[in-house]
Structures are given as structure tokens and as C-alpha cells.
Design a protein around this motif. Structure first.
Motif, short mmCIF file in Angstrom:
data_model
loop_
_atom_site.label_atom_id
_atom_site.label_comp_id
_atom_site.label_asym_id
_atom_site.label_seq_id
_atom_site.Cartn_x
_atom_site.Cartn_y
_atom_site.Cartn_z
N PHE A 313 -14.91 -100.53 53.99
CA PHE A 313 -14.14 -101.10 52.91
C PHE A 313 -13.41 -99.95 52.31
CE2 PHE A 313 -17.75 -100.01 50.55
CZ PHE A 313 -17.64 -100.21 49.35
N THR A 314 -12.96 -98.94 52.67
CA THR A 314 -11.99 -97.89 52.17
C THR A 314 -10.92 -98.17 51.62
OG1 THR A 314 -13.22 -96.46 53.87
CG2 THR A 314 -11.28 -95.60 52.59
N ASN A 315 -10.13 -99.27 52.35
CA ASN A 315 -8.86 -99.62 51.61
C ASN A 315 -9.23 -100.24 50.40
OD1 ASN A 315 -7.38 -98.44 53.79
ND2 ASN A 315 -7.53 -100.29 54.97
N ARG A 316 -10.03 -101.31 50.57
CA ARG A 316 -10.40 -102.17 49.43
C ARG A 316 -10.91 -101.21 48.12
NH1 ARG A 316 -15.04 -105.87 50.24
NH2 ARG A 316 -16.42 -104.71 49.04
N LYS A 317 -11.88 -100.16 48.59
CA LYS A 317 -12.51 -99.50 47.61
C LYS A 317 -11.22 -98.60 47.05
CE LYS A 317 -15.79 -97.61 45.34
NZ LYS A 317 -16.68 -98.23 44.52
N ASN A 318 -10.24 -97.97 47.81
CA ASN A 318 -9.23 -97.27 47.16
C ASN A 318 -8.30 -98.18 46.11
OD1 ASN A 318 -9.98 -94.98 48.53
ND2 ASN A 318 -8.42 -95.29 50.34
N ILE A 319 -7.99 -99.36 46.58
CA ILE A 319 -7.26 -100.44 45.73
C ILE A 319 -8.19 -100.38 44.65
CG2 ILE A 319 -6.36 -102.59 45.36
CD1 ILE A 319 -5.69 -102.58 48.39
N GLU A 320 -9.23 -100.73 44.71
CA GLU A 320 -10.40 -100.98 43.37
C GLU A 320 -10.24 -99.79 42.35
OE1 GLU A 320 -14.15 -101.75 45.01
OE2 GLU A 320 -13.68 -103.99 45.50
N ASN A 321 -10.18 -98.51 43.05
CA ASN A 321 -10.28 -97.16 42.24
C ASN A 321 -8.95 -97.03 41.53
OD1 ASN A 321 -12.86 -96.86 43.24
ND2 ASN A 321 -12.28 -95.21 44.96
N SER A 322 -7.98 -97.53 42.45
CA SER A 322 -6.51 -97.33 41.78
C SER A 322 -6.32 -98.30 40.59
CB SER A 322 -5.47 -97.51 42.82
OG SER A 322 -4.10 -97.54 42.41
N LEU A 323 -6.90 -99.59 40.72
CA LEU A 323 -6.69 -100.55 39.74
C LEU A 323 -7.52 -99.89 38.48
CD1 LEU A 323 -6.74 -103.66 41.79
CD2 LEU A 323 -4.79 -102.91 40.54
N PHE A 324 -8.64 -99.56 38.70
CA PHE A 324 -9.48 -98.95 37.51
C PHE A 324 -9.06 -97.83 37.19
CE2 PHE A 324 -12.95 -96.34 36.26
CZ PHE A 324 -13.69 -97.10 35.20
N HIS A 325 -8.62 -96.94 37.81
CA HIS A 325 -7.73 -95.62 37.25
C HIS A 325 -6.60 -96.36 36.09
CE1 HIS A 325 -5.15 -92.08 37.11
NE2 HIS A 325 -6.52 -91.53 37.14
N GLN A 326 -5.77 -97.19 36.93
CA GLN A 326 -4.60 -97.53 35.95
C GLN A 326 -5.07 -98.25 34.71
OE1 GLN A 326 -2.14 -100.11 38.48
NE2 GLN A 326 -2.14 -98.74 40.27
#
Length: 480
Positions: A313-326
Motif C-alpha cells: 500500500f505504498t501509493n496509499r501510504k504516500n498519499i496519506e503521508n502527503s495529506l498528513f504533511h499538508q
């Protein structure tokens, strides 16, 4: 009349005739004795003859008993032989059927008379089987040991039978030529079941190989017994290299120990497990996996293995990380934002990281730059100050942009001296000393939770006091 009754009648008749002849001979001898011997001698001889006769009769009775036992044994053997569930064949050295039991005849779908004296090869389904039987018979005749092979036979109504042959060479007492005893088991049902099981196994493997997630199955010893293509590709190994291996043969020791711990927990509790892990590939890219491991139960409710599924779930995790960072970072500077800063204050207030120092910072001349050079220049100024402040503090410190040109820093576990040292390094750097950047700071330290909010206010007050000193006149908050 049966053979048994004929034998008893014949023996009885022979014994009667023998007895009559014995009596006639006895009377003749008695007449001779009467002429030459006295009555006493005569009586003694008669008594001896009578005793001898009784002995003979007893011996005859014993012989009849033995004969009956032999006949019963023969009948029992015949019944066992004929009604055995296995086909028994007696073959000569040419493969001709000399004897066969009922099960053997039924196996070939013929009556016994139509089987005896026929070559067994005549009932074999194909040429390959006939060749295999020829080699089997030759081997049996040469080696004094049990030989085995599988050969297809022609059964009743064209039915093909998977026969399991087991043969041994025997030597007849009255014949120099050895013969062969062959037992044939109808293994058709088991063979078809094995083939069906193999087909099902191929079908299941095909299903697993078309699943994008990694799938594996381990036995109770933690050995891999089933793996799919995705799992093999993730590890860059073939299925043959994985089957029969454990995690310690596949992963680094630390990773194998973690996997083994989860595996043992699933076996012990009989419950599934969910966890996430990350790994870095040779190119330095981080991959995120979520894994589930569940017990496999047999019909008796006992755990017989563990099945695992790994989902990338790398893509989902990256999106989650991006949203969390934002949601936690300022888009202009990359520093933490005001919402995250306020949340960290609440978190640290509940912890044991005291003393906590607070540093408040504000950019000098921000309004002038915006008015004279434009907001783009103002943004660059903010970014430059943010980079300078961020680089000066520790990794564990919380550096945030809390307003247009205002910054706040939390230093967990740091006293006032530590905070002053960091701020001192910033104020003495070249960009500040030569006037490229102008920053005002305020420092305060909280020794406990009750002082933390006050420290923020004190730091803010000290920062504006320094700002006043740097300007040489008292500014208003709106004109910063």
C-alpha cells in the motif's frame, strides 16, 4: 456327495475290510494254537490281540481327526483366497494365469474359467503397460524379492483399471520351473482422487498466481509450503528456492525474528494478526506493506498451518503521508503550521519532557519589503528566515510558522541556557550581522505543565521588546 464325504466313506470301508481280514487271520491262528497250546496261553494271546485292535482303532480315529482338520483348514484357506478383496494370480514363467481368485476374475471382468490359462498381458490396457508387465515379470523371476509396479488393466464394459501390482517368485516342490504369485489392487479410485487433487492444486495455484498481493502458507514448523508469484517476485526468488524454507533462510535475521514472533503468536492464540511494515529496496525507495496472518484449522478444529497475505500500500501510504504533511506543515516554508504547534503544546503538557523552553521569533521590516518590493519578495524573505531558524535547532525541536512573519519553537527537555545558545548562534551568523535578515527573538522556559502557557506569553513579550530595541522606536503589532 462332497470330496470330504467320499474320503470318509472310503476310509471306513477300507478299515472294515482290514478288520475282517484280521479276524479271519486271528481265527486261523487260534485254531492252530488250540492244537498246540493250552487254554491259558490261548487266552493271553487273544487278550493281546484285542488290546492291539483297540490301539489300532484309536490310531484310526486320530488319523480321521487330523484328516478333518486338514480339510477344514483347506476349506478356510479356499474361502480366504476366493473372497479376499485383493485379486490374487498364480502365473507361470511365461505370464500365463494358472490360478486366480474371485476378486482377480472380477477385476478383469471375466469368469474364472475364461481367465485361467490366458496370458495376463491379454488383459492389459495398452502397449506401454504390456511392456512394463514384461519387464516386471522378468525382474520378479530373476530377483528373490517383492517387486512392484503400476499398470492399467482392461476391466468390464471398457472400464480402465489402475492396477497396483505386487509380485514375488515362488518355487514349487514338484517342479523345477518357478512360478509367480501376483497380488493386484484396484487403485482406480485413489488414482483418480490423486489426479483430481493435483488438478485442484494447479487451479488453486493459478488463482494465487493471479492475485496481485503476496500470498504464502506455512506449516506448523514455519516452513513455506505454498507461495504465489507476487510473493516470489517481491523477494526476487523462485518458488523452488522458497518451498521447504523458513524465514531465517529468506530474510535478514532481525526481520526473520519479527516474522517468527508473529507466526508463533498466531499458532498459540489461534487468532489472526494484522501489522504494517516498511522496507527499503536497493534503489533506496521505501515500500510499505500491510500484512495479515491467519490460522488454518482442520475438521477437528486444530491449527495445521498459517496463511499470510501481504498487500503493498505504498501509493496509499504516500498519499496519506502527503495529506498528513499538508495538514501539519506550512506550505510556504515547509515548517510545522499553527495547528500542529498547538497540538504539540497539548501533547507535551501531558508528558515528562520538562523543562521545556519556548522561543518566539518575528521578522523585522516585513511590511516594508511587501510594500516596496511586492509580496513575492516578502515570501522569499520568510523562506530564508524559516530555513535559517530550522537549521539552527535540533531535530526533536518543534519549529513552526504560526503567523505571517511569526515563528515559534518548542525545545523539549531544554533549559533556558540551551535556548539562548541556539538563538545566539542565529544572531551572530553572517546574514543577520550584515543586515540581510532581521529577526527578533523572545525566550522563556516552563518547568512544569502549569507554566507552559505562561511561557508562551512571556516569550512573545520578550520578542516584541527585542523588536522595539532593534528598531529604536515602539512599533505596533499591525505594522510589524
Amino acid at each position: 456327495m462332497s470330496d470330504k464325504k467320499k474320503t470318509k466313506s472310503h476310509l471306513t470301508r477300507e478299515m472294515t475290510e482290514l478288520r475282517l481280514r484280521a479276524e479271519e487271520r486271528t481265527r486261523a491262528k487260534t485254531a492252530d494254537l488250540k492244537q498246540s497250546r493250552g487254554e491259558d496261553e490261548m487266552c493271553r494271546l487273544v487278550q493281546e490281540l484285542e488290546v492291539h485292535q483297540v490301539e489300532l482303532e484309536m490310531q484310526n480315529e486320530e488319523l480321521l481327526g487330523v484328516q478333518e482338520e486338514l480339510e477344514r483348514a483347506r476349506d478356510t484357506y479356499t474361502e480366504l483366497y476366493d473372497f479376499a478383496p485383493i485379486g490374487y494370480f498364480t502365473l507361470d514363467d511365461q505370464g500365463l494365469i494358472r490360478e486366480v481368485n474371485l476378486a482377480g476374475a472380477q477385476l478383469l471382468g471375466k469368469e474364472r474359467p475364461r481367465v485361467v490359462n490366458k496370458p495376463l498381458a491379454e488383459f492389459i490396457a495398452d502397449a506401454a503397460g504390456k511392456e512394463a508387465f514384461s519387464q516386471h515379470l522378468e525382474s520378479v523371476l530373476q530377483i528373490e524379492d517383492t517387486q512392484k509396479c503400476d499398470i492399467n488393466l482392461k476391466g468390464k464394459n471398457g472400464r480402465q483399471i489402475h492396477g497396483q501390482f505386487q509380485s514375488v517368485r515362488l518355487s514349487a516342490r514338484d517342479c523345477e520351473t518357478p512360478y509367480v504369485l501376483t497380488a493386484i489392487v484396484d487403485n482406480t479410485t485413489a488414482k483418480l482422487a490423486a489426479e483430481r487433487l493435483k488438478e485442484v492444486s494447479f487451479q488453486q495455484q493459478a488463482i494465487l498466481n493471479n492475485i496481485l498481493d503476496s500470498v504464502w502458507l506455512k506449516d506448523l514448523e514455519g516452513r513455506y509450503v505454498i507461495v504465489n508469484n507476487s510473493f516470489c517476485q517481491a523477494l526476487a526468488v523462485s518458488p523452488e528456492e522458497l518451498l521447504g524454507k523458513t524465514d531465517f533462510d529468506v530474510y535478514p535475521h532481525s526481520q526473520a525474528e519479527r516474522n517468527q514472533k508473529v507466526f508463533q503468536t498466531v499458532l498459540t492464540t489461534g487468532s489472526g494478526s494484522y501489522y504494517e511494515e516498511s522496507r527499503i529496496d536497493p534503489q533506496g525507495k521505501t515500500t510499505y506493506l500491510e500484512k495479515t496472518q491467519s490460522p488454518i484449522f482442520n475438521a477437528a478444529g486444530l491449527v495445521i498451518g498459517v496463511i499470510g497475505v501481504g498487500h503493498d500500500f505504498t501509493n496509499r501510504k504516500n498519499i496519506e503521508n502527503s495529506l498528513f504533511h499538508q495538514s501539519t506543515h506550512d506550505s510556504l516554508t515547509g515548517l510545522y503550521n499553527r495547528a500542529f504547534f498547538d497540538g504539540e503544546i497539548e501533547r507535551l503538557a501531558q508528558g515528562r519532557a520538562f523543562p521545556i523552553s519556548v522561543v518566539m521569533a518575528d521578522i523585522n521590516g516585513m511590511k516594508t519589503v511587501n510594500d516596496s518590493q511586492g509580496h513575492a519578495a516578502g515570501d522569499k524573505l520568510i523562506q530564508a528566515v524559516a530555513q535559517l531558524i530550522h537549521n539552527a535547532f535540533r531535530v526533536e525541536d518543534i519549529v513552526a510558522r504560526i503567523g505571517g512573519d511569526e515563528f515559534a519553537i518548542l525545545l523539549p527537555g531544554a533549559d533556558k541556557e540551551v535556548a539562548e545558545e541556539v538563538v545566539g548562534r542565529i544572531l551572530t551568523c553572517d546574514k543577520v550581522k550584515n543586515g540581510q535578515l532581521g529577526i527578533a527573538f523572545g525566550i522563556a522556559t516552563a518547568e512544569n505543565r502549569a507554566q507552559l502557557m505562561d511561557a508562551l506569553k512571556v516569550g512573545d513579550q520578550k520578542m516584541y521588546r527585542m523588536k522595539l530595541e532593534q528598531r529604536g522606536s515602539k512599533p505596533t503589532r499591525s505594522s510589524s
